[in-house]
Write an enzyme that holds these catalytic residues in place. Structure first.
Site, PDB file in Angstrom:
ATOM      1  N   LYS A 106       5.122   0.409   9.570  1.00 41.67           N
ATOM      2  CA  LYS A 106       5.015   1.709   8.906  1.00 41.67           C
ATOM      3  C   LYS A 106       4.459   2.762   9.842  1.00 41.67           C
ATOM      4  O   LYS A 106       4.887   3.904   9.824  1.00 41.67           O
ATOM      5  CB  LYS A 106       4.114   1.589   7.672  1.00 41.67           C
ATOM      6  CG  LYS A 106       4.832   1.046   6.452  1.00 41.67           C
ATOM      7  CD  LYS A 106       3.987   1.299   5.220  1.00 41.67           C
ATOM      8  CE  LYS A 106       3.908   0.064   4.352  1.00 41.67           C
ATOM      9  NZ  LYS A 106       2.925   0.172   3.288  1.00 41.67           N
ATOM     10  N   ARG A 142       6.212 -12.380   9.397  1.00 40.62           N
ATOM     11  CA  ARG A 142       6.919 -11.164   9.039  1.00 40.62           C
ATOM     12  C   ARG A 142       8.235 -11.102   9.788  1.00 40.62           C
ATOM     13  O   ARG A 142       8.441 -11.780  10.788  1.00 40.62           O
ATOM     14  CB  ARG A 142       6.063  -9.940   9.317  1.00 40.62           C
ATOM     15  CG  ARG A 142       5.662  -9.777  10.763  1.00 40.62           C
ATOM     16  CD  ARG A 142       4.550  -8.731  10.924  1.00 40.62           C
ATOM     17  NE  ARG A 142       4.790  -7.533  10.143  1.00 40.62           N
ATOM     18  CZ  ARG A 142       3.820  -6.756   9.659  1.00 40.62           C
ATOM     19  NH1 ARG A 142       2.564  -7.075   9.863  1.00 40.62           N
ATOM     20  NH2 ARG A 142       4.107  -5.685   8.977  1.00 40.62           N
ATOM     21  N   GLU A 170       0.878  -1.158   0.000  1.00 39.22           N
ATOM     22  CA  GLU A 170       0.000   0.000   0.000  1.00 39.22           C
ATOM     23  C   GLU A 170       0.924   1.219   0.000  1.00 39.22           C
ATOM     24  O   GLU A 170       1.863   1.277   0.789  1.00 39.22           O
ATOM     25  CB  GLU A 170      -0.859   0.035   1.273  1.00 39.22           C
ATOM     26  CG  GLU A 170      -1.808   1.224   1.254  1.00 39.22           C
ATOM     27  CD  GLU A 170      -2.571   1.430   2.566  1.00 39.22           C
ATOM     28  OE1 GLU A 170      -2.224   0.799   3.569  1.00 39.22           O
ATOM     29  OE2 GLU A 170      -3.508   2.256   2.555  1.00 39.22           O
TER      30      GLU A 170
END
Length: 557
Positions: free
Chosen positions: A271, A261, A36
């Site tokens: 983020k 992750r 994104e």
RNA sequence: UGGGGUGUGGCCAAGUGGUAAGGCACUAGAUUUUGAUUCUAGCAUGCGCAGGUUCGAAUCCUGCCACCCCAGCCA
């Protein structure tokens, strides 16, 4: 792309190998990296990028770069550009570049299809009400009063949502699945919400935006993706991913597989948190060399090959794990060592006078630009009576095993003679400001005439031609292994993560250094000219990573 | 106390019934005009725990325990 790192098996590779062998998806391998554009990419994304693009390469397949741009409130052109730059820098080429926003029309048509099949309805509950109706982890949810709206009404309402007849939040399109599902994602998830917000690509064309779960699977299908790899937190979403594809006339049938992750010691990889560090000014920007962002580590001097190697070494599993910083640094050093040109730089200058060396004399000494690779060639160093050596290479009262300078101690100047320290000059405050030494003219070329052992070798620069430089020493961003443990990770920021040395002395050849070219300052570390601030008139070097230092280790014991 | 996951040395990680790969870290030593690099050796009688099946189990079965994720009209 090179094959610089041998590939080991992991569960996803094994699965794909089997799929190819059994001719599933016609034996095709088509992956995608779907960020994104709401922030800069970090080293955690590098893991996903290497996985997706790497798999495609390995199986002669394809990999797309797709921007998952369904939430215009957070997304921007700047992020989009940085992401493309970072993926390219890592050394990967996408087969096709796509935007989820390009699929808005197709997605809208699929939504109509769901409505017609009585599998989607327009709900008019408020967000708060919807939360109440959803139930809890242990209690089933209950149906919205609008759950059984007739198809025609749903169609009409949905079209009017699209046409901008309603305010934000007034209605939402929901999938009609199961309000009592133990998986909350299946309790009639929202498919579309109304947002009168300008999108950075579609402008004001749309005021309804599709949700991730609905968009992602269909985007994958539209691109004929075969293997849709994502992180663990989406595991619960897989039933929904499948549900959408099963109930709509999708052009292909991709499959989602989840892996864990990356977590790294002494930093944060989210983020949201990174954006906070930037916005609150804890760092100078997304590309601050202390940041774990791709642009940050690039500016620091990391190489794409090192990052790729690291991503290969950490493996791919479904286990939550936190990787040792030393693993990343090892990959870096391993890549840098054979490619970094050697040079001498004195970070904390201490003047040294060779008292028996004539004032007007100087000699040219030949230094190798790389100890093992002759193709790097040689350069000449000028030895003069006055030099700078590193303050850390002198101790007034050194322990036995300190193989450096001290009163009466003898060391070799790298590529030069052996010198013995005779006198220590101090200022009024008692600080050592100068050393007076004598050199032994018989010790050139690495020899000692009497065969005596001189264990210590120190680096130096001539005071006559040294170039002043700024050196930025970077250390870990946080001073605890896991900054997220505790109330506020900001508290764990390392106040010494950046030390600026403004009066370092470089050998003259370093003034000509090119941006993004790695150097090794012998005995000190790997350094790279700063891509923003470095000029040949005012050199600025970033410490990329230190050398391994077994003396420092011994000292601390 | 619902659902979904995961547990192999300090950190990663192979292993898929035949007797615990590899890397990082660490330790010891050799080489070295970088205390770097390189090299050599060492480093889990045991795979979350407890039972069971089997000639044989990290791998199969049963029961526990621990940790992670999920109640955005974020992704």
């Amino acid at each position: 792309m090179n094959n610089d790192t041998p590939t080991a098996g992991n569960f996803i590779r094994n699965m794909i190998a089997q799929d190819v062998a059994s001719n599933k998806h016609d034996g095709r391998v088509y992956t995608r990296f779907p960020p994104e554009p709401n922030g800069y990419l970090h080293i955690g994304h590098a893991k996903s990028i290497c996985l997706n693009f790497g798999l495609a390469q390995q199986y002669n397949g394809n990999c797309n770069l797709r921007f998952d741009d369904t939430n215009p409130e957070k997304e921007s052109e700047e992020y989009m550009r940085s992401i493309q730059e970072d993926v390219s820098w890592l050394g990967f080429n996408w087969t096709e570049l796509h935007y989820a926003s390009d699929y808005f029309e197709a997605l809208y048509q699929f939504a109509l299809e769901l409505i017609d099949k009585k599998l989607a309805y327009v709900d008019s509950l408020s967000a708060d009400q919807m939360r109440e109706y959803r139930g809890t982890l242990t209690e089933a949810g209950k149906s919205s009063p609008h759950r059984d709206r007739p198809v025609a009404e749903n169609r009409d309402l949905f079209k009017r949502m699209k046409n901008g007849e309603f305010a934000d939040g007034e209605h939402a399109l929901r999938a009609r699945i199961d309000m009592s599902s133990p998986n909350l994602n299946m309790r009639d998830p929202v498919l579309y919400r109304i947002r009168h917000v300008e999108h950075y690509r579609t402008g004001n064309k749309w005021c309804i935006y599709p949700m991730y779960d609905y968009t992602h699977c269909l985007s994958d299908a539209l691109e004929h993706i075969t293997h849709s790899l994502c992180t663990l937190e989406f595991e619960d979403h897989r039933p929904l991913y499948d549900w959408v594809l099963d109930n709509v006339s999708a052009p292909s049938r991709p499959e989602q597989t989840e892996f864990s992750r990356l977590n790294l010691q002494y930093t944060v990889l989210s983020k949201r948190k990174l954006i906070q560090l930037v916005e609150q000014g804890h760092v100078s920007g997304w590309d601050d060399p202390r940041m774990p962002t791709i642009s940050g580590i690039r500016r620091r001097g990391y190489t794409p090959a090192a990052v790729r190697d690291f991503c290969e070494r950490i493996g791919v599993t479904k286990k939550n794990s936190t990787v040792d910083m030393s693993l990343l640094e090892n990959s870096l050093r391993e890549d840098l060592n054979p490619i970094a040109r050697r040079a001498m730089a004195v970070l904390k200058p201490l003047k040294l006078v060779i008292t028996n060396y004539p004032k007007d004399k100087s000699e040219k000494l030949t230094a190798r630009n790389h100890p093992k690779d002759e193709s790097f060639g040689t350069r000449e160093l000028r030895l003069t009576r006055e030099l700078y050596v590193d303050h850390d290479d002198f101790m007034e009262d050194p322990p036995r095993k300190f193989f450096r300078l001290g009163p009466g101690r003898e060391v070799r100047l790298r590529y030069g003679y052996c010198i013995t320290c005779n006198e220590v000059i101090k200022d009024d405050a008692g600080n050592v400001i100068e050393l007076h030494c004598t050199y032994d003219p018989e010790t050139g070329g690495g020899q000692t005439p009497d065969g005596r052992k001189v264990k210590g070798i120190i680096h130096w620069v001539s005071a006559d031609d040294a170039v002043d430089a700024e050196i930025r020493l970077y250390d870990r961003l946080f001073n605890v292994e896991n900054p997220l443990q505790g109330d506020d990770y900001i508290e764990h920021l390392n106040p010494e993560s950046l030390t600026v040395i403004s009066n370092a002395k470089l050998e003259p050849s370093l003034a000509e250094a090119n941006t993004e070219t790695p150097y090794q300052f012998e005995r000190v570390g790997f350094f790279t000219p700063d891509s923003v601030d470095h000029t040949s008139d005012a050199p600025v070097f970033n410490r990329t990573v230190t050398l391994r230092d077994s003396w420092a280790k011994q000292k601390n014991r």
